[in-house]
Design a protein around this motif. Sequence first.
Motif, PDB file in Angstrom:
ATOM      1  N   ASN A 106       0.806  -1.074   0.012  1.00 25.85           N
ATOM      2  CA  ASN A 106       0.070  -0.003   0.291  1.00 25.85           C
ATOM      3  C   ASN A 106       0.945   1.412  -0.059  1.00 25.85           C
ATOM      4  O   ASN A 106       1.201   1.929   1.175  1.00 25.85           O
ATOM      5  CB  ASN A 106      -0.961  -0.016   1.172  1.00 25.85           C
ATOM      6  CG  ASN A 106      -2.020   0.968   1.066  1.00 25.85           C
ATOM      7  OD1 ASN A 106      -2.110   1.701   0.297  1.00 25.85           O
ATOM      8  ND2 ASN A 106      -2.645   0.899   2.249  1.00 25.85           N
ATOM      9  N   PRO A 107       1.376   1.729  -1.246  1.00 24.92           N
ATOM     10  CA  PRO A 107       2.517   2.645  -1.073  1.00 24.92           C
ATOM     11  C   PRO A 107       2.064   4.226  -0.912  1.00 24.92           C
ATOM     12  O   PRO A 107       2.816   4.838  -0.334  1.00 24.92           O
ATOM     13  CB  PRO A 107       2.960   2.532  -2.573  1.00 24.92           C
ATOM     14  CG  PRO A 107       2.380   1.301  -3.249  1.00 24.92           C
ATOM     15  CD  PRO A 107       1.114   0.955  -2.515  1.00 24.92           C
ATOM     16  N   THR A 108       0.934   4.428  -1.225  1.00 22.24           N
ATOM     17  CA  THR A 108       0.473   5.837  -1.247  1.00 22.24           C
ATOM     18  C   THR A 108      -0.923   6.077  -0.596  1.00 22.24           C
ATOM     19  O   THR A 108      -1.627   5.160  -0.349  1.00 22.24           O
ATOM     20  CB  THR A 108       0.606   6.651  -2.464  1.00 22.24           C
ATOM     21  OG1 THR A 108      -0.329   6.142  -3.197  1.00 22.24           O
ATOM     22  CG2 THR A 108       2.033   6.424  -3.220  1.00 22.24           C
ATOM     23  N   ALA A 109      -1.010   7.419  -0.211  1.00 18.63           N
ATOM     24  CA  ALA A 109      -2.504   7.660   0.156  1.00 18.63           C
ATOM     25  C   ALA A 109      -3.678   7.420  -0.858  1.00 18.63           C
ATOM     26  O   ALA A 109      -4.484   7.172  -0.494  1.00 18.63           O
ATOM     27  CB  ALA A 109      -2.421   9.291   0.667  1.00 18.63           C
ATOM     28  N   TRP A 110      -3.399   7.416  -2.081  1.00 19.41           N
ATOM     29  CA  TRP A 110      -4.279   7.452  -2.926  1.00 19.41           C
ATOM     30  C   TRP A 110      -4.441   5.701  -3.074  1.00 19.41           C
ATOM     31  O   TRP A 110      -5.918   5.414  -3.469  1.00 19.41           O
ATOM     32  CB  TRP A 110      -4.191   7.883  -4.136  1.00 19.41           C
ATOM     33  CG  TRP A 110      -3.446   7.362  -5.161  1.00 19.41           C
ATOM     34  CD1 TRP A 110      -1.970   7.889  -5.261  1.00 19.41           C
ATOM     35  CD2 TRP A 110      -3.324   6.399  -6.092  1.00 19.41           C
ATOM     36  NE1 TRP A 110      -1.304   7.158  -6.262  1.00 19.41           N
ATOM     37  CE2 TRP A 110      -2.111   6.361  -6.987  1.00 19.41           C
ATOM     38  CE3 TRP A 110      -4.492   5.629  -6.662  1.00 19.41           C
ATOM     39  CZ2 TRP A 110      -2.140   5.480  -8.028  1.00 19.41           C
ATOM     40  CZ3 TRP A 110      -4.170   4.739  -7.571  1.00 19.41           C
ATOM     41  CH2 TRP A 110      -3.034   4.755  -8.323  1.00 19.41           C
ATOM     42  N   THR A 111      -3.394   4.855  -3.021  1.00 15.12           N
ATOM     43  CA  THR A 111      -3.772   3.532  -3.147  1.00 15.12           C
ATOM     44  C   THR A 111      -4.366   3.047  -1.691  1.00 15.12           C
ATOM     45  O   THR A 111      -5.034   2.239  -1.806  1.00 15.12           O
ATOM     46  CB  THR A 111      -2.321   2.813  -3.272  1.00 15.12           C
ATOM     47  OG1 THR A 111      -1.618   3.083  -2.210  1.00 15.12           O
ATOM     48  CG2 THR A 111      -1.678   2.933  -4.482  1.00 15.12           C
TER      49      THR A 111
END
Length: 559
Positions: free
Chosen positions: A251-256
């Motif tokens: 889950n790399p980023t805020a949008w993912t």
Amino acid sequence: MSTLSSDTAGILFLISLIVGLALVHVPLGDYMYRVYSSERDLRGERILYRLIGAAPKAEQTWGAYARSVLAFSAASVLFLFIFQLVQGKLPLHLNNPGTAMTPALAWNTAVSFVTNTNWQAYSGESTQGHLVQMAGLAVQNFVSAAVGMAVAMVFVRALARRNTSELGNFWVDLIRGSIRILLPLSVIGALILVIGGTIQNWDLHTQVATTLAGGQQTIPGGPVASQEAIKLLGTNGGGFFNTNSAHPFENPTAWTNWVEIFLLSCIAFSLPRTFGRMVDSRNQGLAIAAVMSVIALISMTLIVTFQVQAHGTVPTAVGSAMEGVEQRFGVPDSAVFADLTTLTSTGAVDSFHDSYTSLGGMITLFNMQLGEVAPGGVGSGLYGMLVLAIITVFVAGLMVGRTPEYLGKKITPREIKLAATYFLITPLIVLTGTAVAMAMPGQRVSMLNGGPHGLSEVLYAFTSAANNNGSAFAGISVNTDWYNTALGLAMLLGRFLPIIFVLALAGALARQGKTPDSVGTLPTYRPQFVGMVSGVTLILVALTFLPMLALGPLAEGIH
């Protein structure tokens, strides 16, 4: 100023999520209706039917359907159990596993994935080889979710059909749910996650990097995105990595993070639309979706408030509960993830629930104790909510002194006994398991915390297992023979006993004709009914679990 910006971003995050789920509710619900109502079999499906010896045009009674579910699940447990024990002799296996795969752990994991729980008493990246992850665990992510959807379809058919004992074919429902719904959505979800930075490779942990301090660090890899998508869409929750969706490779980023929450909610929230189409009343589907939404919004409001306001025992220096929370997600977004992963039967985590405030942690517990019906697991959430609707019309019938009805079906003593047993069996498993664990000195040693918080950890473990969630409060060592066996039994009983009662109830309802509406019939599509079902759900759970919650998270919050 930064706190205001964080809170505003959290509100926008939640609003965009609600909008996204609302947008897919109708098209996805209608698509699933067409999948389960179609008379046409795809060529690939016909090949599978021949391979397994199934007769797709032959429908089953509830008893035959239940036997098919149990036989398929038993074979799956046996296969996955053996698969894990022999993985060291198979390709794509880790050379230096971090946790030994004992028979007790293999049993626990096999039961966990077959029951759609995905409880993990091990570190995924250092215990399971890629072959087991792909051909064993990921396969169960598909079929265990498809089993839940299949059982839901049986229950809906029972409400829609009249004077029959035929409720569909398990093998058709299983294969269609896997191939036509879960597989294409998983491909789309995996591609989106890869674009967002989730890894997808065949690396067997052979990449070694030099740290800034000059040390050597092995970088784990593997086919993560493909498993991440189905773990969420199927409300499975088992992570490729030990830290699950808090790991930047998952889950790399805020949008993912937004994408992952959307994926774990979209099918379960769209199934009420499928229900409405199948019973030929879209208003009935809207009513069930409204009940789910009301409970979910209440729950999300409470958990975000408790986390942002930093009530309880977690010390914070900035006015928010940041301990155990990924900085790239923040408190509000993490709280929304925690809320929906426990309102569904997903169990994936992007923050450390054990670090939540006492009242915030209590909400995650209470969500699971609701039976995970808002919107719940794929399939299990829908049939759980429909059982609660039946209990509600029974209570309403007692109030006005007439035989209760739901969608033209009379709720007689036989039906209400099956519905009540369905509702009570899971709390019985949870409370019995917790009581036994707390009563045994040898098992209390596994608790890293004493007092109310220690009790909360044990209660959370059995609540998660029996409700087939899979998340953990942590702070408790569960990779022991006793806990692996006890929690495995809780998962097994918590999954299949309710399914048997649901199928038996479906059989009883399907045999009935249609009772015409009268002036005394309770409308089950109006706001009044939505409020009644929401109230009955909350009150029943509060009466069942309040004493235990008072000894655990409530006592900790007051302390």
